[in-house]
Scaffold this active site. Sequence first.
Site, PDB file in Angstrom:
ATOM      1  N   LYS A   1       4.062  18.111  -2.937  1.00  0.00           N
ATOM      2  CA  LYS A   1       4.632  18.216  -1.588  1.00  0.00           C
ATOM      3  C   LYS A   1       5.257  19.594  -1.353  1.00  0.00           C
ATOM      4  CE  LYS A   1       3.394  14.220  -0.036  1.00  0.00           C
ATOM      5  NZ  LYS A   1       2.469  14.108   1.107  1.00  0.00           N
TER       6      LYS A   1
ATOM      7  N   TYR B   1       4.594  14.395  -7.652  1.00  0.00           N
ATOM      8  CA  TYR B   1       4.751  14.217  -6.201  1.00  0.00           C
ATOM      9  C   TYR B   1       5.526  15.405  -5.611  1.00  0.00           C
ATOM     10  CZ  TYR B   1       5.647  11.772  -1.776  1.00  0.00           C
ATOM     11  OH  TYR B   1       5.689  11.414  -0.443  1.00  0.00           O
TER      12      TYR B   1
HETATM   13  N1  LIG Z   1       6.964   6.521   3.357  1.00  0.00           N
HETATM   14  C1  LIG Z   1       7.817   7.512   3.145  1.00  0.00           C
HETATM   15  O1  LIG Z   1       9.050   7.320   3.025  1.00  0.00           O
HETATM   16  C2  LIG Z   1       7.323   8.929   3.054  1.00  0.00           C
HETATM   17  C3  LIG Z   1       8.293   9.952   2.930  1.00  0.00           C
HETATM   18  C4  LIG Z   1       7.865  11.253   2.856  1.00  0.00           C
HETATM   19  C5  LIG Z   1       6.528  11.557   2.927  1.00  0.00           C
HETATM   20  N2  LIG Z   1       5.599  10.561   3.060  1.00  0.00           N
HETATM   21  C6  LIG Z   1       4.192  10.951   3.125  1.00  0.00           C
HETATM   22  O2  LIG Z   1       3.615  10.408   4.309  1.00  0.00           O
HETATM   23  C7  LIG Z   1       2.224  10.155   4.070  1.00  0.00           C
HETATM   24  C8  LIG Z   1       1.914   8.708   4.409  1.00  0.00           C
HETATM   25  O3  LIG Z   1       2.761   7.888   3.633  1.00  0.00           O
HETATM   26  P1  LIG Z   1       2.851   6.306   3.803  1.00  0.00           P
HETATM   27  O4  LIG Z   1       4.194   5.937   3.325  1.00  0.00           O
HETATM   28  O5  LIG Z   1       2.402   5.903   5.154  1.00  0.00           O
HETATM   29  O6  LIG Z   1       1.765   5.864   2.691  1.00  0.00           O
HETATM   30  P2  LIG Z   1       0.936   4.483   2.524  1.00  0.00           P
HETATM   31  O7  LIG Z   1       0.692   4.335   1.063  1.00  0.00           O
HETATM   32  O8  LIG Z   1       1.661   3.406   3.231  1.00  0.00           O
HETATM   33  O9  LIG Z   1      -0.456   4.813   3.266  1.00  0.00           O
HETATM   34  C9  LIG Z   1      -1.293   5.832   2.762  1.00  0.00           C
HETATM   35  C10 LIG Z   1      -2.650   5.800   3.436  1.00  0.00           C
HETATM   36  O10 LIG Z   1      -3.443   6.854   2.838  1.00  0.00           O
HETATM   37  C11 LIG Z   1      -4.694   6.314   2.402  1.00  0.00           C
HETATM   38  N3  LIG Z   1      -5.176   7.095   1.251  1.00  0.00           N
HETATM   39  C12 LIG Z   1      -4.648   7.129  -0.005  1.00  0.00           C
HETATM   40  N4  LIG Z   1      -5.384   7.941  -0.789  1.00  0.00           N
HETATM   41  C13 LIG Z   1      -6.380   8.433  -0.018  1.00  0.00           C
HETATM   42  C14 LIG Z   1      -7.460   9.310  -0.259  1.00  0.00           C
HETATM   43  N5  LIG Z   1      -7.680   9.855  -1.469  1.00  0.00           N
HETATM   44  N6  LIG Z   1      -8.307   9.600   0.754  1.00  0.00           N
HETATM   45  C15 LIG Z   1      -8.111   9.047   1.982  1.00  0.00           C
HETATM   46  N7  LIG Z   1      -7.123   8.194   2.273  1.00  0.00           N
HETATM   47  C16 LIG Z   1      -6.261   7.897   1.282  1.00  0.00           C
HETATM   48  C17 LIG Z   1      -4.390   4.855   2.068  1.00  0.00           C
HETATM   49  O11 LIG Z   1      -5.565   4.068   2.046  1.00  0.00           O
HETATM   50  C18 LIG Z   1      -3.426   4.496   3.202  1.00  0.00           C
HETATM   51  O12 LIG Z   1      -4.148   4.159   4.377  1.00  0.00           O
HETATM   52  C19 LIG Z   1       1.967  10.501   2.600  1.00  0.00           C
HETATM   53  O13 LIG Z   1       1.466  11.811   2.512  1.00  0.00           O
HETATM   54  C20 LIG Z   1       3.354  10.418   1.982  1.00  0.00           C
HETATM   55  O14 LIG Z   1       3.470  11.218   0.836  1.00  0.00           O
HETATM   56  C21 LIG Z   1       5.975   9.244   3.119  1.00  0.00           C
END
Ligand SMILES: NC(=O)c1ccc[n+]([C@@H]2O[C@H](COP(=O)([O-])OP(=O)(O)OC[C@H]3O[C@@H](n4cnc5c(N)ncnc54)[C@H](O)[C@@H]3O)[C@@H](O)[C@H]2O)c1
Length: 256
Positions: A158, A154
């Site tokens: 990132k 991860y």
């Molecule tokens: N939640 C956090 O604290 C956090 C922190 C830093 C970064 N992020 C980043 O933010 C982004 C969203 O995170 P989140 O927490 O909302 O995640 P989540 O798991 O809640 O939602 C992810 C979404 O992406 C879709 N997805 C997954 N794989 C896919 C693929 N191969 N093709 C198309 N769609 C796909 C899923 O179906 C879902 O709708 C991610 O890139 C994550 O790394 C999240």
Amino acid sequence: MELKNKVAIVTGGSVGIGRAIVGKLVSEGATVVIADINLESANLAVSEILKGGGNAFAVKADVSNSSDVANMADQTFAKYSRIDILVNNAGIRFINPLLEQTEEEWRRTLDVNLTAPFLCCKAVIPYMLKNGKGKIVNISSVAGLFGRPERVAYCASKGGEIAFTKAAALDMRGKNIYINAVAPALIDTPLNSGFAADNELAAVWGKENNVGRWGKPSEVADAVFFLCSNSSDFISGTVLTVDGGWTSAMVRATEG
Ligand SMILES: NC(=O)c1ccc[n+]([C@@H]2O[C@H](COP(=O)([O-])OP(=O)(O)OC[C@H]3O[C@@H](n4cnc5c(N)ncnc54)[C@H](O)[C@@H]3O)[C@@H](O)[C@H]2O)c1
């Protein structure tokens, strides 16, 4: 309604941060295409938006697959005749220490979190160039700026996404295509539901940043909206942390 008449693609826009971004862009007048591997969940989000008077459309896409990505871009342009905004939000995470992280987990993480933004930019930018302008926001993470335990794939993906953002922005210089990244931390989404459900751990993590709580998906969406708007036209190749100051707190910790 700053984004009136604009067309946006948000990958992984069905739930969590992506869903909040979709909601914010729609509320600012954009038509949004939700590209998600989970079509059922994307369709659910679309019906909520249509019910609220917004305009949205769902496309099934595994963003790590180049033909799905080409279809996502081509279908969007065929339907709306323009693409103004791309938010590379879809992301995955496998939590495992280095020696237990499998090659399969490593490759899948890199495919979805790093190769996909590259594929999406390649598919969408030619359409943006037809409009004469485009805004791209890559959702990275503070895990791309710092090492985090049990997250080698991860963090690598990132961190790579941040380097990709800077290099891609440079390649688009003078073309009116703006590529930036947002690096969130500790946002309450389905990705973190396991941690959020552990009250003790959730409380400790909430105290790690300067604000003293978890972030909301809408707070990431507000930052993304800024980077999609004309107000950010002198910002290119940057990383905006949306982390309650977690990264500054890490610097304080190392200073004792
Ligand atoms: N939640 C956090 O604290 C956090 C922190 C830093 C970064 N992020 C980043 O933010 C982004 C969203 O995170 P989140 O927490 O909302 O995640 P989540 O798991 O809640 O939602 C992810 C979404 O992406 C879709 N997805 C997954 N794989 C896919 C693929 N191969 N093709 C198309 N769609 C796909 C899923 O179906 C879902 O709708 C991610 O890139 C994550 O790394 C999240």
